[in-house]
Design a protein around this motif. Structure first.
Motif, PDB file in Angstrom:
ATOM      1  N   ALA A 200      40.208 -78.078  19.958  1.00 10.17           N
ATOM      2  CA  ALA A 200      39.302 -79.165  20.329  1.00 10.17           C
ATOM      3  C   ALA A 200      40.028 -80.388  20.892  1.00 10.17           C
ATOM      4  O   ALA A 200      39.453 -81.141  21.677  1.00 10.17           O
ATOM      5  N   THR A 201      41.285 -80.587  20.507  1.00 10.59           N
ATOM      6  CA  THR A 201      41.960 -81.831  20.879  1.00 10.59           C
ATOM      7  C   THR A 201      43.164 -81.665  21.790  1.00 10.59           C
ATOM      8  O   THR A 201      43.765 -82.668  22.180  1.00 10.59           O
ATOM      9  N   HIS A 202      43.547 -80.441  22.132  1.00 13.06           N
ATOM     10  CA  HIS A 202      44.824 -80.255  22.839  1.00 13.06           C
ATOM     11  C   HIS A 202      44.907 -81.013  24.163  1.00 13.06           C
ATOM     12  O   HIS A 202      45.962 -81.495  24.534  1.00 13.06           O
ATOM     13  N   ALA A 203      43.804 -81.155  24.875  1.00 16.47           N
ATOM     14  CA  ALA A 203      43.843 -81.845  26.168  1.00 16.47           C
ATOM     15  C   ALA A 203      44.073 -83.351  26.011  1.00 16.47           C
ATOM     16  O   ALA A 203      44.697 -83.980  26.867  1.00 16.47           O
ATOM     17  N   GLN A 204      43.605 -83.918  24.927  1.00 15.20           N
ATOM     18  CA  GLN A 204      43.723 -85.361  24.734  1.00 15.20           C
ATOM     19  C   GLN A 204      44.862 -85.763  23.790  1.00 15.20           C
ATOM     20  O   GLN A 204      45.040 -86.949  23.510  1.00 15.20           O
ATOM     21  N   LEU A 205      45.642 -84.803  23.322  1.00 13.99           N
ATOM     22  CA  LEU A 205      46.697 -85.118  22.358  1.00 13.99           C
ATOM     23  C   LEU A 205      47.730 -86.132  22.846  1.00 13.99           C
ATOM     24  O   LEU A 205      48.125 -87.008  22.063  1.00 13.99           O
ATOM     25  N   PRO A 206      48.191 -86.089  24.099  1.00 15.43           N
ATOM     26  CA  PRO A 206      49.161 -87.121  24.503  1.00 15.43           C
ATOM     27  C   PRO A 206      48.616 -88.546  24.316  1.00 15.43           C
ATOM     28  O   PRO A 206      49.324 -89.421  23.808  1.00 15.43           O
ATOM     29  N   ASP A 207      47.375 -88.764  24.682  1.00 19.84           N
ATOM     30  CA  ASP A 207      46.782 -90.102  24.507  1.00 19.84           C
ATOM     31  C   ASP A 207      46.568 -90.419  23.032  1.00 19.84           C
ATOM     32  O   ASP A 207      46.780 -91.551  22.596  1.00 19.84           O
ATOM     33  N   LEU A 208      46.147 -89.428  22.258  1.00 21.16           N
ATOM     34  CA  LEU A 208      45.928 -89.645  20.827  1.00 21.16           C
ATOM     35  C   LEU A 208      47.238 -89.980  20.109  1.00 21.16           C
ATOM     36  O   LEU A 208      47.262 -90.847  19.228  1.00 21.16           O
ATOM     37  N   VAL A 209      48.319 -89.304  20.482  1.00 22.42           N
ATOM     38  CA  VAL A 209      49.626 -89.581  19.868  1.00 22.42           C
ATOM     39  C   VAL A 209      50.095 -90.976  20.243  1.00 22.42           C
ATOM     40  O   VAL A 209      50.593 -91.731  19.399  1.00 22.42           O
ATOM     41  N   ARG A 210      49.924 -91.365  21.513  1.00 19.49           N
ATOM     42  CA  ARG A 210      50.316 -92.735  21.936  1.00 19.49           C
ATOM     43  C   ARG A 210      49.533 -93.780  21.157  1.00 19.49           C
ATOM     44  O   ARG A 210      50.093 -94.777  20.710  1.00 19.49           O
ATOM     45  N   ASP A 211      48.219 -93.553  20.988  1.00 15.55           N
ATOM     46  CA  ASP A 211      47.401 -94.498  20.213  1.00 15.55           C
ATOM     47  C   ASP A 211      47.883 -94.566  18.762  1.00 15.55           C
ATOM     48  O   ASP A 211      47.957 -95.642  18.171  1.00 15.55           O
ATOM     49  N   ASP A 212      48.199 -93.405  18.202  1.00 14.04           N
ATOM     50  CA  ASP A 212      48.650 -93.361  16.815  1.00 14.04           C
ATOM     51  C   ASP A 212      49.982 -94.096  16.646  1.00 14.04           C
ATOM     52  O   ASP A 212      50.218 -94.734  15.619  1.00 14.04           O
ATOM     53  N   LEU A 213      50.836 -94.003  17.633  1.00  9.19           N
ATOM     54  CA  LEU A 213      52.129 -94.686  17.580  1.00  9.19           C
ATOM     55  C   LEU A 213      52.028 -96.158  17.959  1.00  9.19           C
ATOM     56  O   LEU A 213      53.003 -96.897  17.841  1.00  9.19           O
ATOM     57  N   GLY A 214      50.873 -96.586  18.422  1.00 11.05           N
ATOM     58  CA  GLY A 214      50.703 -97.975  18.826  1.00 11.05           C
ATOM     59  C   GLY A 214      51.266 -98.259  20.200  1.00 11.05           C
ATOM     60  O   GLY A 214      51.540 -99.410  20.538  1.00 11.05           O
ATOM     61  N   LEU A 215      51.431 -97.246  21.012  1.00 12.89           N
ATOM     62  CA  LEU A 215      51.949 -97.425  22.364  1.00 12.89           C
ATOM     63  C   LEU A 215      50.795 -97.640  23.327  1.00 12.89           C
ATOM     64  O   LEU A 215      49.715 -97.113  23.152  1.00 12.89           O
ATOM     65  N   SER A 216      51.049 -98.383  24.363  1.00 14.23           N
ATOM     66  CA  SER A 216      50.043 -98.632  25.386  1.00 14.23           C
ATOM     67  C   SER A 216      49.863 -97.369  26.225  1.00 14.23           C
ATOM     68  O   SER A 216      50.824 -96.688  26.557  1.00 14.23           O
ATOM     69  N   THR A 217      48.631 -97.065  26.589  1.00 15.37           N
ATOM     70  CA  THR A 217      48.366 -95.873  27.405  1.00 15.37           C
ATOM     71  C   THR A 217      48.352 -96.200  28.888  1.00 15.37           C
ATOM     72  O   THR A 217      48.248 -95.299  29.704  1.00 15.37           O
ATOM     73  N   ASP A 218      48.481 -97.487  29.250  1.00 13.26           N
ATOM     74  CA  ASP A 218      48.407 -97.836  30.671  1.00 13.26           C
ATOM     75  C   ASP A 218      49.782 -97.892  31.343  1.00 13.26           C
ATOM     76  O   ASP A 218      49.891 -98.260  32.505  1.00 13.26           O
ATOM     77  N   VAL A 219      50.855 -97.532  30.636  1.00 14.09           N
ATOM     78  CA  VAL A 219      52.180 -97.493  31.246  1.00 14.09           C
ATOM     79  C   VAL A 219      52.513 -96.062  31.636  1.00 14.09           C
ATOM     80  O   VAL A 219      52.000 -95.122  31.052  1.00 14.09           O
TER      81      VAL A 219
END
Length: 193
Positions: free
Chosen positions: A109-128
């Protein structure tokens, strides 16, 4: 009163008719043997490398012929926050799934969005972009995993699933496989709940 000396045993009688007829045992046929002259001739015959035949292949195990080929499963271990482990167990009971099936469903269910989810979890910005993200530090030093005690999660996956999990761990930027599994399960169980 009678004594043991007065005891007379009952005659042996055939009771097989009460339980069905007793099958008669059949003698096994004797094994065929080589005549003595052939056996001694074969043992005394000289062999040359040209006359030596290749050994017969070993017979396949009988169990392999009866069972279809199964994908070999390997165990994986992750350390989940206690609250997430409780949600996982509740979902498994609710749907009559194993814990491993909940993990497989979460990854699907989540494999396509995992890179963004991991960045959010780590507190990294997704716009870089990815090159800049390599040098970006997390916004906080405290992560979800450190807030709670952990429980061991064990599941069996086949080799292809483990390979995909390892590839997703690398490509998503997750710290390790446990981190990726935690993010996927947290997202999946939140959406289901």
């Amino acid at each position: 009163m009678s004594t043991n000396s007065d005891f007379t045993p009952a005659p042996n009688r055939d009771v097989s008719s009460a339980f069905g007829t007793r099958p008669k045992l059949q003698k096994r046929a004797p094994r065929p043997t080589k005549p003595a002259d052939e056996a001694t001739a074969a043992a005394n015959a000289p062999t040359t490398p040209a006359q030596v035949a290749a050994p017969a292949p070993a017979p396949a195990p009988a169990a392999a012929a009866r069972t279809p080929a199964k994908k070999k499963r390997e165990g994986i271990t992750a350390y989940l926050p206690s609250s997430l482990a409780k949600q996982l167990k509740a979902t498994a009971v609710e749907h009559s799934w194993s814990n491993g099936m909940v993990l497989v469903q979460a990854m699907a269910a989540t494999h396509a969005q995992l890179p963004d989810l991991v960045r959010d979890d780590l507190g990294l910005s997704t716009d870089v972009d990815d090159a800049a993200a390599l040098w970006q530090m997390p916004a906080t030093s405290v992560t979800h995993a450190r807030e709670e005690t952990k429980e061991v999660f064990f599941s069996g996956l086949n080799a292809a699933q483990i390979s995909a999990l390892n590839d997703l761990t690398t490509s998503s930027g997750a710290r390790n496989r446990t981190h990726l599994i935690t993010v996927a399960l947290r997202t999946f169980l939140t959406q289901k709940g």
